[in-house]
Design a protein around this motif. Sequence first.
Motif, PDB file in Angstrom:
ATOM      1  N   GLU A  37     150.172  78.321  90.348  1.00  0.00           N
ATOM      2  CA  GLU A  37     150.901  77.809  89.199  1.00  0.00           C
ATOM      3  C   GLU A  37     152.175  77.117  89.672  1.00  0.00           C
ATOM      4  O   GLU A  37     152.552  76.069  89.165  1.00  0.00           O
ATOM      5  CB  GLU A  37     151.241  78.958  88.234  1.00  0.00           C
ATOM      6  CG  GLU A  37     151.683  78.513  86.856  1.00  0.00           C
ATOM      7  CD  GLU A  37     150.536  77.864  86.062  1.00  0.00           C
ATOM      8  OE1 GLU A  37     150.481  76.639  86.049  1.00  0.00           O
ATOM      9  OE2 GLU A  37     149.723  78.594  85.479  1.00  0.00           O
ATOM     10  N   ALA A  38     152.799  77.729  90.675  1.00  0.00           N
ATOM     11  CA  ALA A  38     154.027  77.155  91.204  1.00  0.00           C
ATOM     12  C   ALA A  38     153.759  75.759  91.761  1.00  0.00           C
ATOM     13  O   ALA A  38     154.579  74.859  91.636  1.00  0.00           O
ATOM     14  CB  ALA A  38     154.605  78.050  92.286  1.00  0.00           C
ATOM     15  N   ALA A  68     150.627  63.646  82.941  1.00  0.00           N
ATOM     16  CA  ALA A  68     151.268  64.736  83.679  1.00  0.00           C
ATOM     17  C   ALA A  68     151.485  64.294  85.117  1.00  0.00           C
ATOM     18  O   ALA A  68     150.740  64.674  86.017  1.00  0.00           O
ATOM     19  CB  ALA A  68     150.400  65.993  83.618  1.00  0.00           C
ATOM     20  N   PRO A  69     152.506  63.468  85.344  1.00  0.00           N
ATOM     21  CA  PRO A  69     152.662  62.814  86.652  1.00  0.00           C
ATOM     22  C   PRO A  69     152.905  63.771  87.817  1.00  0.00           C
ATOM     23  O   PRO A  69     152.624  63.416  88.960  1.00  0.00           O
ATOM     24  CB  PRO A  69     153.878  61.899  86.457  1.00  0.00           C
ATOM     25  CG  PRO A  69     154.438  62.197  85.124  1.00  0.00           C
ATOM     26  CD  PRO A  69     153.510  63.057  84.361  1.00  0.00           C
ATOM     27  N   ASP A  70     153.414  64.970  87.548  1.00  0.00           N
ATOM     28  CA  ASP A  70     153.800  65.833  88.667  1.00  0.00           C
ATOM     29  C   ASP A  70     152.702  66.787  89.110  1.00  0.00           C
ATOM     30  O   ASP A  70     152.892  67.578  90.023  1.00  0.00           O
ATOM     31  CB  ASP A  70     155.042  66.659  88.290  1.00  0.00           C
ATOM     32  CG  ASP A  70     156.208  65.746  87.984  1.00  0.00           C
ATOM     33  OD1 ASP A  70     156.268  64.669  88.614  1.00  0.00           O
ATOM     34  OD2 ASP A  70     157.019  66.085  87.102  1.00  0.00           O
ATOM     35  N   VAL A  71     151.573  66.721  88.438  1.00  0.00           N
ATOM     36  CA  VAL A  71     150.527  67.691  88.747  1.00  0.00           C
ATOM     37  C   VAL A  71     149.604  67.141  89.826  1.00  0.00           C
ATOM     38  O   VAL A  71     149.148  65.996  89.756  1.00  0.00           O
ATOM     39  CB  VAL A  71     149.714  68.028  87.480  1.00  0.00           C
ATOM     40  CG1 VAL A  71     148.586  68.987  87.817  1.00  0.00           C
ATOM     41  CG2 VAL A  71     150.625  68.620  86.424  1.00  0.00           C
ATOM     42  N   GLU A  72     149.372  67.987  90.817  1.00  0.00           N
ATOM     43  CA  GLU A  72     148.460  67.587  91.888  1.00  0.00           C
ATOM     44  C   GLU A  72     147.027  67.861  91.446  1.00  0.00           C
ATOM     45  O   GLU A  72     146.704  68.957  90.985  1.00  0.00           O
ATOM     46  CB  GLU A  72     148.777  68.400  93.147  1.00  0.00           C
ATOM     47  CG  GLU A  72     147.914  68.042  94.334  1.00  0.00           C
ATOM     48  CD  GLU A  72     147.903  69.134  95.392  1.00  0.00           C
ATOM     49  OE1 GLU A  72     147.082  69.040  96.317  1.00  0.00           O
ATOM     50  OE2 GLU A  72     148.709  70.089  95.287  1.00  0.00           O
ATOM     51  N   ILE A  73     146.152  66.865  91.618  1.00  0.00           N
ATOM     52  CA  ILE A  73     144.764  67.024  91.188  1.00  0.00           C
ATOM     53  C   ILE A  73     143.899  67.422  92.383  1.00  0.00           C
ATOM     54  O   ILE A  73     143.981  66.808  93.443  1.00  0.00           O
ATOM     55  CB  ILE A  73     144.230  65.719  90.582  1.00  0.00           C
ATOM     56  CG1 ILE A  73     145.015  65.390  89.314  1.00  0.00           C
ATOM     57  CG2 ILE A  73     142.739  65.836  90.280  1.00  0.00           C
ATOM     58  CD1 ILE A  73     144.721  64.017  88.758  1.00  0.00           C
ATOM     59  N   ILE A  74     143.117  68.481  92.203  1.00  0.00           N
ATOM     60  CA  ILE A  74     142.159  68.874  93.238  1.00  0.00           C
ATOM     61  C   ILE A  74     140.776  68.481  92.752  1.00  0.00           C
ATOM     62  O   ILE A  74     140.298  68.982  91.740  1.00  0.00           O
ATOM     63  CB  ILE A  74     142.219  70.388  93.503  1.00  0.00           C
ATOM     64  CG1 ILE A  74     143.631  70.780  93.921  1.00  0.00           C
ATOM     65  CG2 ILE A  74     141.211  70.775  94.571  1.00  0.00           C
ATOM     66  CD1 ILE A  74     143.837  72.266  93.977  1.00  0.00           C
ATOM     67  N   ASN A 330     147.535  75.181  80.918  1.00  0.00           N
ATOM     68  CA  ASN A 330     148.221  74.058  80.262  1.00  0.00           C
ATOM     69  C   ASN A 330     147.756  72.723  80.812  1.00  0.00           C
ATOM     70  O   ASN A 330     147.520  71.777  80.065  1.00  0.00           O
ATOM     71  CB  ASN A 330     149.744  74.182  80.430  1.00  0.00           C
ATOM     72  CG  ASN A 330     150.280  75.351  79.624  1.00  0.00           C
ATOM     73  OD1 ASN A 330     149.707  75.707  78.586  1.00  0.00           O
ATOM     74  ND2 ASN A 330     151.349  75.968  80.112  1.00  0.00           N
ATOM     75  N   ASN A 331     147.616  72.682  82.140  1.00  0.00           N
ATOM     76  CA  ASN A 331     147.122  71.457  82.749  1.00  0.00           C
ATOM     77  C   ASN A 331     145.698  71.171  82.302  1.00  0.00           C
ATOM     78  O   ASN A 331     145.319  70.023  82.088  1.00  0.00           O
ATOM     79  CB  ASN A 331     147.170  71.561  84.273  1.00  0.00           C
ATOM     80  CG  ASN A 331     148.595  71.623  84.789  1.00  0.00           C
ATOM     81  OD1 ASN A 331     149.529  71.286  84.054  1.00  0.00           O
ATOM     82  ND2 ASN A 331     148.764  72.070  86.018  1.00  0.00           N
TER      83      ASN A 331
END
Lengths: 431, 338, 286
Positions: A37-38, A68-74, A330-331
């Motif tokens: 989450e962090a 959501a620009p700050d989220v890293e996508i896996i 949330n993501n």
Amino acid sequence: MDVFRSKKMNRRTVTLGSAAAFAAITLAPGIKLAAQEAEDQLEVFSWWTAGSEAAGLDLLFAAFTAMAPDVEIINAAVAGGAGSNAQAALQTRLAGGDPPDSWQSHLAKELESRYVEPGYCEAIDDLWEEEGWGDVIPEGLAAQSTIGGSKYIIPVGVHRGNVVFFNKQVLADNGVEVAETISIDEFFTIADTLKAAGITALALGSKDGFETPQLFENILASRLGAEAYVGLWDGTTAWDGDEVKAACEDLVKVLGYVNEDHPALTWDGAMSKVMEGTAGFTSMGDWAYGNAVVAGVQDTIGYAAHPGTDGIFISVVDGFVLPVGAPHPNNARTWLKAVGSAEAQIAFAPNKGCIPARTDVDASTLNAYGQWSAADFADSAVVPSNAHGAAAAPKFQAAIGEACVNVLVSLDAASFQMELADAAAAAELGS
Amino acid sequence: MAAEVAIPPQHEIERAHKSRFDRAIGPLLLSPSVILLAIFVYGFIGTTIWISISNWDSAITDWSIADPWWKVYDALFHMTRFQINIRNTIVFTVFMLLFAVGLGLIFAILLDQHIPGNALFRNVFLFPYALSFVVTGVAWRWIFNPETGINVLIDTLGINWVLDKLGMGPFAPKWITDPRVIGDLGSIIPLPDIIKAQIGIPAAMIPVIIAAVWQLSGFAMAMYLSGLAAISDDVREAASLDGASMWQLYRDIIIPLLKPITISCLIILGHVSLKIFDLVYAMSGRGPGYATEVPGIFMFDKTFKVLEYNTGAAASVVMLFMVSLVIVPYLARSMKDV
Amino acid sequence: MATALGSPRKSENKKLGVGKTIGLIFLGIMLVFYLIPVYVMVVNGLKTADVVSFSRMWQLPSKLSLGGYGQAWDKLSPNVWSSVTLVVPATIISGFLGALNGYILSKWKFRGSDLLFTLMLFGMFIPYQSILIPLIKFLQSIGLYGNMAGLILVHVVYGLPFTTLIFRNYFANVPTELVEAATVDGAGLLQIFFQVMLPLSIPAFVVVGIFQFTNIWNEFLFGLTVITNPARQPITVALNNLSGSFSVEWNVVMAGAVLTALPTLLIYIVLGKYFVRGIMAGSVKG
């Protein structure tokens, strides 16, 4: 120094601390969850690994990143076997309580028996409400997204399974003209002409196990019509009836016109035969057209609804779900909103070679094939595909697959129908 | 020999010198491995057997016992597809053993002589054994693809041109795509009614057998070479003094002497082939009309794709049973010998 | 390498008779047959994408290109590293545990130890399908499902029967007097193991190392089912995926097959003698 205040602060600190400890203990893989989450990630599982499909997926990711620009996508995509390898891998992950944040599923039965019934999916009625999807997703798809009164998936793109692609040059060389629609009888007449000329009339690849069931369901639809076809899957149409018998006989007849090496080929090998001109037709979903586009030969390839299925749209619909216990809920919700948006769907569709699930988008960016398909989608009876898991539970689907493997060898329509009827009885349809 | 007599029986020494502490610590140090294997082998096999008689046939885990408990097995053995699987396994095992062990023996006998390039032959025949079945499957799959592989070579070599001149049709087998089953045992002897599969040799299995022989014959050759090396020259000389021909020497003396090696080869390779999975999975998959499907693939398909866990488990128990028929007597005999 | 399989007997005369000539021709034909897949893999891997076609499968490339190998490496290198991180620890751990087990089972026998050993050996022969479903459930319950540590554990455990067998047979041939002498000197079980037996057992470690490395590198079913992330799956699984996807050029698949085969092949070429010794030892009775 205010003794009272510092005490209060202490108490709050203690409360916070124990709450955190409690959370760490109770929330199953507590530490892992907190760590991820962090990092703020989104893990999406699919089987879109190659070429245009992967490109389409990237555009969905782009739509998410915009929100959501700050989220890293896996990207946890698994290749091979038209999704069946991926489904196996996903199933074991889910059984182990290690879901990704969202995954790709077909609608209806696949969604129901693989994911909703075991309790892996969260209902997303609120998202449908919030985003107003009920107004823009056609009723047929909305119904296929609903299990037990709740919505569990957001459809993203719609493929059509009942299309024949043909090599215009080959047909012209043999004096064959194809109208916008082809009837069953017309098809067999053309097939005889091609066969007489030493050309494979219908290219088939039967290696992967879904191609023959797909050909067969197209034939079923041609003999039964939309309503009776749908009835096959809920028990209202009899599998031992005369219409199914006619379809079984048609399949066996069609197999007389296919290439001999079909067991070594998958659908793309069959499509290649049409593109090369060693075969006249192939009956496949519209993803096959993507191969022609990639090869730059789309101008030589014609298309029509599978013979006798004009007005029927056998749909293969991809959507995304919200898991129970998503690592980043949330993501995950943001992701679903992103893929449900008009912008994402219209960006995705041309790459994936499908049409958007939403009907309120501007179809003019689609290629000619896409526009044809979108127009048909709006006018036709939209029915689920069994070969792609939407129409029947896995067991019944597998039993039909087995019957198809057998009929390819036996070429015996009667025993084929008997096998199907037995499987239908065992599946206890409609109960 | 003399020295051995002088030494008192081993357990007396042990009593004399090895401390009680050390004798206790032995089993203790062994226990991690023993416990792990007890869980991972016997515990898991027990669980699999349980699953195979349970109602667990969907994504929802269900440990309840089926009614009757043999329901899954009953369905399994009535399934034409599974009967075909068993037939394929038997055909594969019999022919693979015949050719791998036979070729291994011939290679070993020839290479036991003085032949130019001896080392080269030995090494080339054995190297496939070091490869993964997946590599073997991938390579041979393309070779035995009817439109692309060996048939192109046959054409290129002009064999079909010659056949054509002789007024014969082209030689273009369909290899791994051939759905035919050669022969039908049911038409020769009456089979029980339960058998619905055609009992014969599935043509598509032949390329898979060739690939397996390619990979495994080196193992038999290596085993036989070590066996031949152990046969003393005295035996050969005595035989040749008796006037025995080379052929007689091998038929009457050497091959019988190699019998323990033959048995070991049959058992080791036999159990590999009874549980074969990777090679077939990578090379031909289920094949036309399940012509090359084996229980290992069936289990994988039913368990992980269709989610019929109980059926998958039952198929794997059948595999275990077949392997045990070969391995348990072998282990029991080995234990007696130690 | 020449001595990998021992050498032919010396007493035979060196002249080639008719029988031997026929034998030699037969061996030559078989040699060609055994090299066909090697030819197909290596040659097609060297072709450029534009000349790779099935109809020219048997022809030598008109111009050499390492492009196939480059592309295969691009696609498979994560999986090569996965396999390395799997094989190295699994080989070392199972080898060490096997040495300890073999030592106890040969030199510190106790009541029932032979039966125990036989029961352990059974694990070497079982079809892994028959433990697969509970194995996955178990790994999930201890949080090791889907990651490399879980797969290493699996290979360690199912490698134990083999490593124990090799060391047990090896130590059985070490004179018991050695152990006796050490016990007389007051050395304990572990002291003897570390100071006397381990230094003696380098050849056994080489055999076990080669065989575990080869077996684990070549393994497919566990890699396919225990690791779910395709980028982390072992090389054999990745090769199979590569060969199943039609979007990949054929020269790349063949190059990938060569890459997958290379490590075990190198071991075979360099350490052939031990490889053969392992084959013998692995057939239980040694």
